[in-house]
Design a protein around this motif. Structure first.
Motif, mmCIF file in Angstrom:
data_model
loop_
_atom_site.group_PDB
_atom_site.id
_atom_site.type_symbol
_atom_site.label_atom_id
_atom_site.label_comp_id
_atom_site.label_asym_id
_atom_site.label_seq_id
_atom_site.Cartn_x
_atom_site.Cartn_y
_atom_site.Cartn_z
ATOM 1 N N GLU A 54 -54.167 -42.314 -18.182
ATOM 2 C CA GLU A 54 -55.331 -42.837 -17.247
ATOM 3 C C GLU A 54 -56.393 -43.844 -18.071
ATOM 4 O O GLU A 54 -56.498 -45.006 -17.378
ATOM 5 N N LEU A 55 -56.543 -43.332 -19.292
ATOM 6 C CA LEU A 55 -57.379 -44.320 -20.118
ATOM 7 C C LEU A 55 -56.648 -45.570 -20.348
ATOM 8 O O LEU A 55 -57.458 -46.657 -20.286
ATOM 9 N N ASP A 56 -55.313 -45.603 -20.953
ATOM 10 C CA ASP A 56 -54.792 -46.850 -21.168
ATOM 11 C C ASP A 56 -54.733 -47.646 -19.773
ATOM 12 O O ASP A 56 -54.900 -48.956 -20.058
ATOM 13 N N GLU A 60 -56.645 -51.641 -19.398
ATOM 14 C CA GLU A 60 -55.826 -52.578 -18.946
ATOM 15 C C GLU A 60 -56.380 -53.272 -17.673
ATOM 16 O O GLU A 60 -56.772 -54.439 -17.645
ATOM 17 N N ASP A 61 -57.011 -52.516 -16.647
ATOM 18 C CA ASP A 61 -57.659 -52.884 -15.501
ATOM 19 C C ASP A 61 -59.199 -53.534 -15.903
ATOM 20 O O ASP A 61 -59.334 -54.761 -15.330
ATOM 21 N N VAL A 140 -65.555 -46.381 -19.210
ATOM 22 C CA VAL A 140 -66.422 -45.259 -19.946
ATOM 23 C C VAL A 140 -66.416 -43.879 -19.626
ATOM 24 O O VAL A 140 -66.184 -43.025 -20.397
ATOM 25 N N GLU A 141 -66.035 -43.727 -18.127
ATOM 26 C CA GLU A 141 -66.059 -42.440 -17.610
ATOM 27 C C GLU A 141 -64.648 -41.538 -18.043
ATOM 28 O O GLU A 141 -64.913 -40.314 -18.554
ATOM 29 N N LYS A 142 -63.677 -42.386 -18.180
ATOM 30 C CA LYS A 142 -62.441 -41.959 -18.886
ATOM 31 C C LYS A 142 -62.545 -41.685 -20.004
ATOM 32 O O LYS A 142 -62.036 -40.534 -20.573
ATOM 33 N N ILE A 143 -63.325 -42.578 -20.868
ATOM 34 C CA ILE A 143 -63.430 -42.021 -22.346
ATOM 35 C C ILE A 143 -64.082 -41.142 -22.777
ATOM 36 O O ILE A 143 -63.718 -40.403 -23.517
ATOM 37 N N ILE A 144 -65.116 -40.544 -21.993
ATOM 38 C CA ILE A 144 -65.975 -39.430 -22.161
ATOM 39 C C ILE A 144 -65.061 -38.252 -21.892
ATOM 40 O O ILE A 144 -64.994 -37.348 -22.833
ATOM 41 N N LEU B 76 -58.485 -47.599 -28.245
ATOM 42 C CA LEU B 76 -57.920 -48.262 -26.964
ATOM 43 C C LEU B 76 -56.998 -49.321 -27.431
ATOM 44 O O LEU B 76 -57.248 -49.999 -28.650
ATOM 45 N N GLY B 77 -56.281 -49.892 -26.607
ATOM 46 C CA GLY B 77 -55.409 -50.947 -26.673
ATOM 47 C C GLY B 77 -54.426 -50.964 -27.650
ATOM 48 O O GLY B 77 -54.164 -49.981 -28.468
ATOM 49 N N GLY B 78 -53.834 -52.189 -28.122
ATOM 50 C CA GLY B 78 -52.874 -52.415 -29.279
ATOM 51 C C GLY B 78 -51.533 -51.550 -28.978
ATOM 52 O O GLY B 78 -50.788 -51.034 -29.938
ATOM 53 N N GLY B 79 -50.904 -51.724 -27.719
ATOM 54 C CA GLY B 79 -49.528 -51.428 -27.564
ATOM 55 C C GLY B 79 -49.043 -50.120 -27.501
ATOM 56 O O GLY B 79 -48.045 -49.476 -28.217
#
Lengths: 208, 100
Positions: A54-56, A60-61, A140-144, B76-79
């Protein structure tokens, strides 16, 4: 403890037998702890994997929305809007205990904001910037959530590894060495008994 | 506690838009220095970085980031390489690659 360092006495034998009993108890408990930790780890593994996906996706979004806003409104306008946001998200860390492992419980506040509370002017900006802000707030919510789960996993894995090492050390090093020492003392004591018996017989034979 | 972001200006702008204020823009500060100061800052609870930035760090700093619990580092990111550290850790501790 190497066998040659052991004194072949009865008191030493008793002390070693006590140590073996204690080590076996400890080994049993540590094995139970290791299994418990692995079960806890399995409980959060799927959750953590889903959150990472979900975070990835959220990242992207967010990048897409930010690029769109930057293309439509210009990067300067986007930066200017970003500098005027005045509600800072904060996090609260609480510690919880899973089988002796202290893991964090992270709660975020002021992450998702209403349009009028963000701080930048609604008139001077457009919907693309709002969309970008919205997607980043979701990110940020997902990161937490991900931070809490991944830290919990890291701590559990560290403890699983530590416990596994202790279990293996007891099972393959400490207990076998202690048992070897016990058998050495037993053999030595038996030999000493035989020696004293034969010397007694000799003395008896001379005196007769 | 706060969230903190380290990265280039494109990476950090979005997070600034979400209200994060503890930002280290690597165009004005060296990456190593930014990581060191973020790791030493007690008020930082979560540190957000791009995977490409983590990959160019020296090994010692990379290890410090991987082992750090406070701040927790989220990359985050980076494939799709984001979870490789956790994957390695799982392999090492459990003995099986469960992160498939």
């Amino acid at each position: 403890m190497a066998v040659k360092d052991v004194k072949p006495t009865r008191s030493e034998l008793q002390a070693l037998q006590k140590r073996i009993k204690l080590s076996k108890n400890g080994h049993k408990l540590l094995k139970m702890k290791r299994d418990g930790l692995i079960m806890e780890f399995f409980k959060i593994l799927d959750k953590a994997r889903n959150v990472r996906e979900e975070l990835d996706k959220a990242y992207e979004d967010a990048v897409l929305a930010s690029n769109l806003a930057s293309a439509v409104e210009g990067s300067i306008a986007l930066k200017s809007a970003s500098f005027s946001v005045n509600v800072v998200p904060s996090i609260e860390l609480k510690n919880t205990n899973i089988m002796g492992v202290v893991v964090p419980e992270i709660r975020g506040s002021d992450v998702h904001k209403q349009l009028h509370t963000r701080g930048y002017g609604v008139v001077g900006t457009n919907a693309y910037i709002d969309e970008a802000a919205d997607t980043y707030e979701i990110l940020v919510e997902k990161i937490i959530v991900a931070a809490e789960l991944e830290t919990t996993m890291k701590r559990l894995l560290d403890d699983i590894e530590k416990t596994k090492r202790r279990v293996n050390a007891l099972e393959f090093k400490v207990i076998p060495e202690l048992e070897e020492s016990v058998s050495f003392i037993k053999l030595r004591l038996e030999e000493m008994e035989r020696e004293s018996l034969s010397s007694l017989k000799k003395i008896k034979g001379k005196s007769a | 506690m706060e969230l903190s972001v380290i990265g280039n200006s494109d990476f950090v702008t979005g997070f600034r838009l979400a209200g994060i204020r503890k930002i280290y823009d690597t165009e004005s500060i060296e990456l190593d220095e930014a990581v060191r100061s973020a790791l030493e800052d007690d008020s930082v609870g979560i540190l957000i970085m791009h995977n490409d930035d983590v990959n160019i760090l020296p090994e010692s700093l990379k290890r410090a980031l991987n082992d750090s619990v406070q701040p927790t580092v989220v990359t985050l990111g980076g494939g799709g390489d984001s979870s490789s550290n956790l994957r390695e850790k799982i392999k090492q501790a459990v003995g099986v690659d469960l992160w498939k």
